[in-house]
Design an enzyme around this catalytic site. Structure first.
Site, PDB file in Angstrom:
ATOM      1  N   LYS A  93       0.836  -1.190   0.000  1.00 15.18           N
ATOM      2  CA  LYS A  93       0.000   0.000   0.000  1.00 15.18           C
ATOM      3  C   LYS A  93       0.879   1.251   0.000  1.00 15.18           C
ATOM      4  CE  LYS A  93      -3.983   1.923   2.512  1.00 15.18           C
ATOM      5  NZ  LYS A  93      -4.888   1.724   3.677  1.00 15.18           N
ATOM      6  N   SER A 168      -9.733   1.640   2.643  1.00 12.55           N
ATOM      7  CA  SER A 168      -8.826   2.432   1.815  1.00 12.55           C
ATOM      8  C   SER A 168      -7.758   1.601   1.109  1.00 12.55           C
ATOM      9  CB  SER A 168      -8.122   3.486   2.689  1.00 12.55           C
ATOM     10  OG  SER A 168      -7.344   2.871   3.703  1.00 12.55           O
ATOM     11  N   SER A 192     -10.240  -0.808   6.880  1.00 16.14           N
ATOM     12  CA  SER A 192      -9.712  -0.567   5.536  1.00 16.14           C
ATOM     13  C   SER A 192      -9.010  -1.743   4.888  1.00 16.14           C
ATOM     14  CB  SER A 192      -8.761   0.634   5.556  1.00 16.14           C
ATOM     15  OG  SER A 192      -9.482   1.824   5.749  1.00 16.14           O
TER      16      SER A 192
END
Length: 511
Positions: A93, A168, A192
């Site tokens: 990420k 996210s 997330s």
């Protein structure tokens, strides 16, 4: 991807050992898929870039393996014990530091910033031989539930590209779900990792707070943030977790994970152990408004599977859960406003200096550097922390959090597992909720209590809607019970093979 499509980490390790593939081929195919997908009409937009040194790391892994093999079986065995993920590529990420590579949190304000060091979780994976193959898309500063709040544009769902991937950590999740990476790293503040895992039909683990170091991870809400993992099977999460977990000198909140060695070779619970499980189902989630009927049907099928195995299931009352999402947003947005104050255009990142003094530099840099959702959350967080509200709002949020921790801990003195949906709905269409922040926030209805209580939870791919979109169910446990949760999930996977692989998403109901 032909090299590791529909395979597990163990499957790829076996293929590498047999000479059926090489780490270099795996990385080259990832790059080829990324390049081809970038030119497609509806690009997935999971990876933002493939790291230029991934090929070099892959070549080094292949050379290490070849040298050890030439020395004999014992030498190769020692190497793989020291480096159990040798040559295995994974997705990262865009808020986790990988030395020498861009780290932007999908925000203009960090445009061009290059990480000067590796996050602890990255360094431990590198030490285990794994290869960070590329940087993945996300909601800006991890603030969102759909990956639509990214300066790079939305990540699409690999099951149906008209839908969101969740957020996210939607980029890492989509990369795993599309078989572009064997496992992925995401981060959690309120769901997330689990939310996109549910939307994309893969397994997603939020570990106990502290089990994975936060050193080198850009902060959103420091008392809630946690690195999480995404994979096709529970074993694909267990092995990386075992090498990443543990106390870190650089993170005072870090903690050791008991029984982490058992994760190296994950064993499913047997029939007798499943029959002895005591499972709690919160009444508050069963009666929650807005739950989709298809999600409810998948949940009932999952519940029925446990009952068929002989597990004892009880509906329990936890009224404090009704206040979880409000408490979460009060705390998270307050901490976000504090954490993001460091992005001022002076120390690093983007600067917009109109030449009218510090105040104007600060205002212009942040106004142009942050997107609308980040600005919204900073404003709300500062409002909550303002003098006239801090006593009534923030302290009340912390009080509710403390009560959630106490009551959830008490619950797990009598129960082994908590069972509930991951999200009230399956993935929604791109653009459907992006202009309705409140509706987007309610996507976290079933996930935030886990972060507040600091317990582990795994989103398990359990079925699909009538439209074929995946549905995840949460297996949540007491603090430091990751091994137990993953063993339960491995038993589920044994009866529902392929549930974590999108092309076989409809796995609900059991055999």
């Amino acid at each position: 991807m032909s090299q590791f499509n529909m395979q597990t980490i163990q499957g790829v390790r076996d293929a590498l050992a047999a000479g059926a593939t090489t780490s270099q081929k795996l990385v080259e195919e990832t790059k080829a898929v990324f390049d081809a997908d970038s030119q497609s009409e509806l690009p997935l937009n999971a990876f933002l870039e493939i790291y230029d040194d991934a090929i070099l790391r892959a070549q080094e892994a292949d050379q290490l393996r070849a040298q050890a093999a030439a020395e004999g079986e014992a030498a190769l065995k020692r190497l793989l014990e020291e480096k159990p993920l040798l040559g295995v590529p994974f997705a990262v990420k865009d808020n986790i530091s990988v030395k020498g590579h861009q780290l932007t949190c999908a925000s203009r304000i960090l445009e061009g910033y290059v990480a000067p060091y590796n996050a602890t979780v990255i360094q431990r994976l590198l030490d285990a031989g794994a290869i960070p193959v590329g940087r993945c898309n996300m909601d800006e500063f991890a603030m969102g539930s759909s990956t639509e709040y990214s300066v790079y544009g939305a990540t699409r769902n690999p099951i149906n590209r008209e839908y969101v991937s969740g957020g996210s950590s939607g980029g890492s999740t989509a990369a795993v779900a599309a078989n572009q990476a064997l496992f992925g790293l995401g981060t959690e503040t309120g769901g997330s990792v689990r939310l996109p895992a549910s939307y994309c039909g893969v397994y997603g683990l939020k570990p106990t707070y502290g089990v994975l170091s936060r050193w080198g991870v850009v902060a959103y809400g420091s008392s809630l943030d946690q690195v999480g993992l995404l994979g096709h099977t529970p074993a694909d999460i267990a092995l990386p977790l075992s090498v990443m977990s543990g106390v870190d000198f650089y993170d005072d909140t870090s903690a050791d994970l008991p029984e982490s060695d058992s994760l190296r070779s994950l064993a499913a619970l047997d029939e007798g152990q499943l029959a002895s499980l005591r499972i709690a189902v919160p009444r508050q989630f069963l009666e929650a408004k807005g739950m989709d009927s298809d999600v409810a049907a998948v949940f009932e099928a999952t519940r029925s599977w446990f009952e068929q195995k002989g597990a004892s299931i009880s509906v329990v009352d936890l009224p404090i859960l009704d206040a979880a999402i409000a408490s979460y947003y009060v705390i998270a947005l307050s901490e976000a406003a504090s954490n993001l104050s460091r992005f001022d255009g002076i120390r690093y990142g983007r600067r917009r200096d109109p030449g009218q003094g510090f105040d104007e530099l600060y205002v212009q840099t942040r106004s142009e550097g942050f997107g609308p959702e980040v600005r919204r959350r900073i404003i709300i967080g500062n409002y909550v922390l303002s003098e006239q509200f801090s006593g009534d709002c923030y302290k009340k949020g912390m009080s509710v959090r403390a009560r959630i921790q106490r009551e959830v801990a008490q619950l797990f003195q009598d129960y082994d597992l908590m069972l509930c949906p991951t999200c009230p709905t399956a993935a929604f269409k791109l653009g459907q909720k992006v202009d309705d922040p409140l509706e987007m926030y309610l996507s976290d209805l079933f996930t935030t209590f886990v972060n507040l209580a600091r317990i582990p939870s795994l989103s398990v791919p359990a079925g699909s809607t009538k439209d074929g979109m995946p549905v995840g169910i949460q297996f949540a446990g007491a603090m430091f019970s990751e091994a137990r949760i993953l063993q339960i999930a491995q038993a589920w996977e044994h009866d529902h093979p392929g549930c974590g692989i999108p092309v076989q998403a409809d796995c609900g109901g059991g055999k």
